[in-house]
Design an enzyme around this catalytic site. Structure first.
Site, short mmCIF file in Angstrom:
data_model
loop_
_atom_site.label_atom_id
_atom_site.label_comp_id
_atom_site.label_asym_id
_atom_site.label_seq_id
_atom_site.Cartn_x
_atom_site.Cartn_y
_atom_site.Cartn_z
N ASP A 51 -24.45 -34.19 -4.29
CA ASP A 51 -23.89 -35.36 -4.06
C ASP A 51 -24.11 -36.61 -4.14
OD1 ASP A 51 -23.73 -34.88 -1.89
OD2 ASP A 51 -22.05 -34.30 -1.43
N SER A 52 -25.64 -37.43 -3.82
CA SER A 52 -25.29 -38.44 -3.82
C SER A 52 -25.53 -39.41 -4.75
CB SER A 52 -26.84 -38.27 -3.33
OG SER A 52 -27.93 -37.44 -4.11
N ASP A 90 -25.05 -29.24 -5.33
CA ASP A 90 -24.45 -29.62 -4.55
C ASP A 90 -23.13 -29.60 -4.70
OD1 ASP A 90 -25.53 -30.82 -2.64
OD2 ASP A 90 -25.41 -32.76 -2.44
N LYS A 120 -25.65 -25.48 -3.09
CA LYS A 120 -26.34 -26.24 -1.60
C LYS A 120 -24.17 -26.86 -1.10
CE LYS A 120 -28.16 -29.79 -0.96
NZ LYS A 120 -27.35 -30.80 0.45
N GLU A 122 -22.78 -28.03 2.54
CA GLU A 122 -22.77 -28.46 4.14
C GLU A 122 -21.86 -28.01 4.82
OE1 GLU A 122 -21.65 -32.40 4.19
OE2 GLU A 122 -23.15 -33.38 2.47
N GLU A 189 -31.28 -32.01 6.84
CA GLU A 189 -31.27 -34.13 7.47
C GLU A 189 -31.46 -35.08 8.44
OE1 GLU A 189 -28.60 -35.13 4.02
OE2 GLU A 189 -29.47 -37.76 4.72
O1 KIV Z 1 -26.96 -35.16 -2.06
C1 KIV Z 1 -28.04 -35.00 -1.60
O2 KIV Z 1 -29.46 -35.99 -2.59
C2 KIV Z 1 -28.49 -34.55 -0.55
C3 KIV Z 1 -29.80 -34.57 -0.74
C4 KIV Z 1 -29.79 -35.83 0.45
C5 KIV Z 1 -30.27 -33.68 0.55
O3 KIV Z 1 -27.77 -33.66 -0.13
#
Ligand code: KIV
Length: 271
Positions: A51-52, A90, A120, A122, A189
């Protein structure tokens, strides 16, 4: 997972095997077909559609604004280029925190509409019920502990997490809970290297670190950061392999100059 007899796909079992054999796992983010094709050709084990994307693709300050539809769009583009790598996506903010049914529905949409291989999310003990429900539907889940950017407004900063004993103990409990719930791996992280090592040694499932030291079972970086496209972002944990921003802007400047000077297109570049 596509049935391609020539290429043996990395699976969640492959990652467990790699941990057992002491082989490090290399993971990078990608959000579009072209970048995914590059990391795939280079031989990456896992592609994370993070989600980055909210930051590096859309220019938002945080990961919070990206939507489930947008994540599915990015993921489906990546999946088309990933012949061997495992593609993990994510679950974006707001698509799973409501309740476990919402978490399941969002995961099903990602798997069905993008063709990705895992999700994934959090969080620790508080998301175990959702993880159990998603896994019951046959969808592999990766955890994410330590700095969890979707909670940035709760913590207020992007600094190193779990430096204090209480938070470190909570992280260890959470890591075991994620493993117990059935996660196939967990991202750690921005936590102290010593804590990451302890967690890594206590788990049978692989840990993938970002700013969590060299003892994790694998490493992940945001592709824009490691290629130097994310100008000015130079945290201590980042190793920058290229200065792509400068390289690309240099090329663009050359193109502009060639157009203005009428050098481009030349005789051989026209019909
Ligand atoms: O969203 C992302 O890129 C991440 C990584 C930083 C692990 O969750």
């Amino acid at each position: 997972m596509s049935v391609n007899k020539e290429v043996k796909r990395v699976t969640t079992s492959t990652l467990l095997e790699m941990k057992r054999n002491g082989e490090k796992i290399a993971m990078l983010t990608a959000y579009d077909f072209s970048m995914a094709a590059v990391v795939e050709a280079a031989g990456i084990d896992v592609i994370l559609v993070g989600d980055s994307a909210s930051n590096v693709m859309a220019g938002h300050e945080t990961t919070l604004p990206i939507t489930l539809d947008q994540m599915i769009y990015h993921a489906s583009s990546v999946v088309r280029a990933a012949k061997k790598a495992l593609v993990v996506v994510d679950l974006p903010f707001g698509s799973y925190q409501g309740n476990s049914k919402e978490a399941l529905n969002s995961s099903i949409r990602i798997m069905k509409e993008s063709g990705a291989h895992a999700v994934k999310m959090e969080g620790g003990t508080e998301i175990v019920e959702s993880i159990t429900r998603i896994l019951a539907a046959g969808i592999p889940v990766m955890g994410h502990l330590g700095l969890t950017p979707q909670s940035i407004y709760k913590f207020g900063t992007y600094t190193v997490r779990a430096k204090e004993e209480a938070e470190a103990n909570k992280l260890k409990t959470d890591a075991l809970a994620l493993q117990e719930a059935g996660c196939f791996g967990v991202v750690l992280e921005k936590i102290p290297a010593k804590l990451a090592q302890e967690v890594t040694e206590s788990l049978a499932i692989p840990t993938i670190g970002i700013g969590a030291g060299g003892k994790c079972d694998g490493q992940v970086l945001v592709i824009h950061d490691m290629l130097g496209l994310n100008k000015g972002f130079k945290p201590r944990f980042l190793r920058q392999y290229l200065n792509l921003f400068e390289e690309m802007s240099g090329a663009v400047k050359n193109y502009i100059a060639d157009v203005k000077s009428k050098d481009f297109p030349g005789e051989k570049e026209q019909y």
